[in-house]
Design a protein around this motif. Structure first.
Motif, PDB file in Angstrom:
ATOM      1  N   ASN A   1      59.422 -17.534 -28.780  1.00 50.25           N
ATOM      2  CA  ASN A   1      60.643 -17.116 -28.086  1.00 50.25           C
ATOM      3  C   ASN A   1      61.564 -16.343 -29.033  1.00 50.25           C
ATOM      4  O   ASN A   1      62.064 -15.265 -28.686  1.00 50.25           O
ATOM      5  CB  ASN A   1      61.359 -18.347 -27.535  1.00 50.25           C
ATOM      6  CG  ASN A   1      62.647 -18.014 -26.810  1.00 50.25           C
ATOM      7  OD1 ASN A   1      62.649 -17.296 -25.813  1.00 50.25           O
ATOM      8  ND2 ASN A   1      63.758 -18.527 -27.319  1.00 50.25           N
ATOM      9  N   ARG A   2      61.765 -16.885 -30.227  1.00 50.86           N
ATOM     10  CA  ARG A   2      62.637 -16.207 -31.196  1.00 50.86           C
ATOM     11  C   ARG A   2      62.063 -14.854 -31.597  1.00 50.86           C
ATOM     12  O   ARG A   2      62.792 -13.854 -31.662  1.00 50.86           O
ATOM     13  CB  ARG A   2      62.805 -17.097 -32.440  1.00 50.86           C
ATOM     14  CG  ARG A   2      63.669 -18.323 -32.223  1.00 50.86           C
ATOM     15  CD  ARG A   2      64.044 -18.983 -33.541  1.00 50.86           C
ATOM     16  NE  ARG A   2      62.862 -19.503 -34.231  1.00 50.86           N
ATOM     17  CZ  ARG A   2      62.364 -20.715 -34.049  1.00 50.86           C
ATOM     18  NH1 ARG A   2      62.933 -21.541 -33.168  1.00 50.86           N
ATOM     19  NH2 ARG A   2      61.305 -21.122 -34.741  1.00 50.86           N
ATOM     20  N   GLN A   3      60.770 -14.824 -31.839  1.00 52.24           N
ATOM     21  CA  GLN A   3      60.167 -13.581 -32.304  1.00 52.24           C
ATOM     22  C   GLN A   3      60.224 -12.490 -31.246  1.00 52.24           C
ATOM     23  O   GLN A   3      60.552 -11.338 -31.536  1.00 52.24           O
ATOM     24  CB  GLN A   3      58.710 -13.821 -32.718  1.00 52.24           C
ATOM     25  CG  GLN A   3      58.038 -12.568 -33.259  1.00 52.24           C
ATOM     26  CD  GLN A   3      56.768 -12.889 -34.023  1.00 52.24           C
ATOM     27  OE1 GLN A   3      56.693 -13.911 -34.686  1.00 52.24           O
ATOM     28  NE2 GLN A   3      55.789 -12.021 -33.928  1.00 52.24           N
ATOM     29  N   VAL A   4      59.909 -12.847 -29.992  1.00 60.17           N
ATOM     30  CA  VAL A   4      59.910 -11.852 -28.914  1.00 60.17           C
ATOM     31  C   VAL A   4      61.316 -11.345 -28.650  1.00 60.17           C
ATOM     32  O   VAL A   4      61.548 -10.135 -28.505  1.00 60.17           O
ATOM     33  CB  VAL A   4      59.289 -12.453 -27.629  1.00 60.17           C
ATOM     34  CG1 VAL A   4      59.498 -11.515 -26.441  1.00 60.17           C
ATOM     35  CG2 VAL A   4      57.800 -12.717 -27.831  1.00 60.17           C
ATOM     36  N   LYS A   5      62.282 -12.249 -28.580  1.00 63.73           N
ATOM     37  CA  LYS A   5      63.660 -11.835 -28.309  1.00 63.73           C
ATOM     38  C   LYS A   5      64.183 -10.905 -29.392  1.00 63.73           C
ATOM     39  O   LYS A   5      64.861  -9.913 -29.100  1.00 63.73           O
ATOM     40  CB  LYS A   5      64.562 -13.069 -28.164  1.00 63.73           C
ATOM     41  CG  LYS A   5      64.357 -13.849 -26.877  1.00 63.73           C
ATOM     42  CD  LYS A   5      65.176 -15.129 -26.844  1.00 63.73           C
ATOM     43  CE  LYS A   5      66.650 -14.867 -26.773  1.00 63.73           C
ATOM     44  NZ  LYS A   5      67.064 -14.259 -25.487  1.00 63.73           N
ATOM     45  N   GLU A   6      63.865 -11.208 -30.633  1.00 63.99           N
ATOM     46  CA  GLU A   6      64.352 -10.387 -31.738  1.00 63.99           C
ATOM     47  C   GLU A   6      63.617  -9.050 -31.806  1.00 63.99           C
ATOM     48  O   GLU A   6      64.240  -8.002 -32.024  1.00 63.99           O
ATOM     49  CB  GLU A   6      64.213 -11.149 -33.050  1.00 63.99           C
ATOM     50  CG  GLU A   6      65.203 -12.310 -33.172  1.00 63.99           C
ATOM     51  CD  GLU A   6      64.934 -13.194 -34.381  1.00 63.99           C
ATOM     52  OE1 GLU A   6      63.876 -12.985 -35.032  1.00 63.99           O
ATOM     53  OE2 GLU A   6      65.758 -14.087 -34.665  1.00 63.99           O
ATOM     54  N   SER A   7      62.308  -9.055 -31.606  1.00 60.90           N
ATOM     55  CA  SER A   7      61.544  -7.809 -31.717  1.00 60.90           C
ATOM     56  C   SER A   7      61.819  -6.861 -30.565  1.00 60.90           C
ATOM     57  O   SER A   7      61.809  -5.635 -30.739  1.00 60.90           O
ATOM     58  CB  SER A   7      60.037  -8.111 -31.790  1.00 60.90           C
ATOM     59  OG  SER A   7      59.603  -8.774 -30.607  1.00 60.90           O
ATOM     60  N   LEU A   8      62.112  -7.394 -29.353  1.00 56.42           N
ATOM     61  CA  LEU A   8      62.404  -6.549 -28.193  1.00 56.42           C
ATOM     62  C   LEU A   8      63.899  -6.346 -27.985  1.00 56.42           C
ATOM     63  O   LEU A   8      64.309  -5.660 -27.051  1.00 56.42           O
ATOM     64  CB  LEU A   8      61.779  -7.142 -26.919  1.00 56.42           C
ATOM     65  CG  LEU A   8      60.256  -7.238 -26.876  1.00 56.42           C
ATOM     66  CD1 LEU A   8      59.786  -7.775 -25.527  1.00 56.42           C
ATOM     67  CD2 LEU A   8      59.618  -5.868 -27.136  1.00 56.42           C
ATOM     68  N   GLY A   9      64.719  -6.940 -28.838  1.00 64.31           N
ATOM     69  CA  GLY A   9      66.166  -6.776 -28.707  1.00 64.31           C
ATOM     70  C   GLY A   9      66.726  -7.445 -27.476  1.00 64.31           C
ATOM     71  O   GLY A   9      67.760  -7.019 -26.945  1.00 64.31           O
ATOM     72  N   GLN A  10      66.088  -8.533 -27.023  1.00 62.56           N
ATOM     73  CA  GLN A  10      66.508  -9.208 -25.794  1.00 62.56           C
ATOM     74  C   GLN A  10      67.441 -10.383 -26.127  1.00 62.56           C
ATOM     75  O   GLN A  10      67.152 -11.533 -25.831  1.00 62.56           O
ATOM     76  CB  GLN A  10      65.289  -9.671 -25.006  1.00 62.56           C
ATOM     77  CG  GLN A  10      64.421  -8.508 -24.566  1.00 62.56           C
ATOM     78  CD  GLN A  10      63.192  -8.900 -23.778  1.00 62.56           C
ATOM     79  OE1 GLN A  10      62.604  -8.062 -23.116  1.00 62.56           O
ATOM     80  NE2 GLN A  10      62.780 -10.150 -23.816  1.00 62.56           N
TER      81      GLN A  10
END
Length: 415
Positions: A249-258
């Motif tokens: 969750n942390r990685q996806v949110k940070e990498s996609l700017g979400q």
């Protein structure tokens, strides 16, 4: 008098010049009797360009000309007059290099005449030939068909790439399990469903994932999630599914700017500033064989357990938060459920492509209730046969209704 209609230098495909025809041309000095003679002698001639000194000035349409001249006394009155009397003085004139897509809009703008009269093709203002409306329609259809073929070839190849990401999971599954099935069926050749399986000496890890969307967008998301999962597994333990979900969750949110407002310490970030709001629903399971313990964490995706002598299906629901979405907090924690499995227990995981499928006489969702009834009906069959029966029941329910989503279904009999 026919004119030279050779193509100008530097011509390319998919332009007006591809439709170039060189029919008989006339000048304004020709009479209507001349035109009548040409149309009578050449039945296939639909339109005659009118050209003066190499410059187009109009088009004479066969149907318009013949019907007008057939009116009472029109032949006697207009027969010896200039052919310009019955021509279209404002034809569509386009340059040789006009793209077909642009040309199609120009033809549509002038309405029916654009299709019936065609259009005159020029180079630097000088007449080259004529293009027919029907030829334009055929060329656009061919162009669209070619683009569709190219797109489908790309998607089919993308399917090969996507399935290659599943090969190691298939191998581990076959090596670790004896009585199981894994059904994976994208709605549009490629899709947003994905599964991951790892064999260990003391058990196995399985994840069934439903990413945002289906088709090509969904397939892109599976690659992002597969990459995130692989990276997270380098620093996190398979035996803690909830920790894996939090890290992804942390990685996806940070990498996609979400990142939502709370993630940024209260900074005001409006929705229109967000580039995407994508993520996944999933079920992550670790089975520890020596202790017969199943550890499960889920994001909107439940698991179903059927004990050997049990009377019904045990449903364990995950958290109601998806992974990676803007609405899911950066520090959100999923719950871990630990269950002691009895010998002979069957574990099932499915994406919502099954549960949410419209079908039946009333065109309503398949639903968890029907899915669990189907599991109970076929509980005593080997898992491979169960898969066949479960999918058969699902497709009978779907009937003639369109598939709504990708479908993935995992089942294993734990002896």
């Amino acid at each position: 008098m026919p004119l030279d209609s050779s193509a100008p230098a530097g011509s390319s495909g998919h332009v007006a010049g591809d439709l170039l025809e060189s029919p008989i041309t006339v000048a304004s000095s020709n009479t209507n009797y001349d035109i009548l003679e040409l149309f009578t002698a050449t039945p296939e001639l639909g339109n005659i360009p009118v050209v003066n000194d190499g410059h187009p000035i109009g088009i004479i349409n066969r149907n318009t000309f013949m019907s007008t001249l057939a009116r009472p006394f029109h032949r006697e009155i207009f027969g010896r007059k200039s052919c310009t009397a019955f021509m279209n003085p404002s034809p569509l004139i386009v340059d040789y290099h006009t793209p077909l897509t642009e040309l199609s809009y120009l033809v549509l703008d002038i309405g029916e005449k654009g299709l019936s009269d065609g259009f005159l093709i020029t180079s630097e203002g000088r007449y080259l030939g004529i293009g027919q409306g029907v030829s334009l329609m055929q060329a656009l259809a061919d162009q669209q068909a070619a683009k569709h073929r190219q797109m489908m070839e790309s998607i089919h190849y993308a399917s090969v790439i996507q399935q290659s990401f599943l090969q190691s999971s298939r191998r581990d599954m076959a090596g670790a399990l004896s009585d199981y099935f894994m059904f994976w069926d994208p709605r549009d050749i490629v899709g947003g469903d994905y599964y991951y399986f790892v064999k260990r000496n003391d058990g196995f890890f399985v994840a069934v994932i439903d990413c945002t969307g289906h088709g090509v967008p969904g397939a892109f998301m599976t690659l992002i999630m597969a990459s995130a999962l692989k990276q997270v597994l380098t620093t996190h333990d398979l035996q803690e599914p909830a920790e894996l979900l939090a890290a992804i969750n942390r990685q996806v949110k940070e990498s996609l700017g979400q990142l939502a407002r709370d993630d940024l310490g209260g900074e005001d970030v409006r929705n229109e500033d967000m580039h995407s709001d994508d993520g996944m629903d999933c079920a992550f399971c670790w089975y520890h064989a020596p202790s017969r313990t199943l550890s499960y964490a889920g994001a909107k995706t439940p698991i179903f357990l059927l004990e050997e002598n049990g009377d019904g299906i045990i449903t364990i629901d995950g958290n109601r938060k998806g992974v990676g979405y803007v609405s899911t907090a950066l520090d959100y924690r999923w719950d871990t459920h630990r269950v002691q499995l009895q010998p002979g227990t069957r574990l099932y995981i499915c994406t919502d492509g099954i549960i949410d499928q419209i079908g039946g006489a009333k065109r309503i969702c398949y639903g968890k209730k029907r899915f669990k009834e189907s599991l109970l009906t076929h509980r005593h069959l080997p898992m491979a046969e169960q898969q066949h029966k479960l999918i058969q029941a699902f497709r009978q329910w779907q009937g003639e209704n369109a598939r709504r989503d990708d479908v993935s279904l995992f089942g294993v009999h734990i002896a």
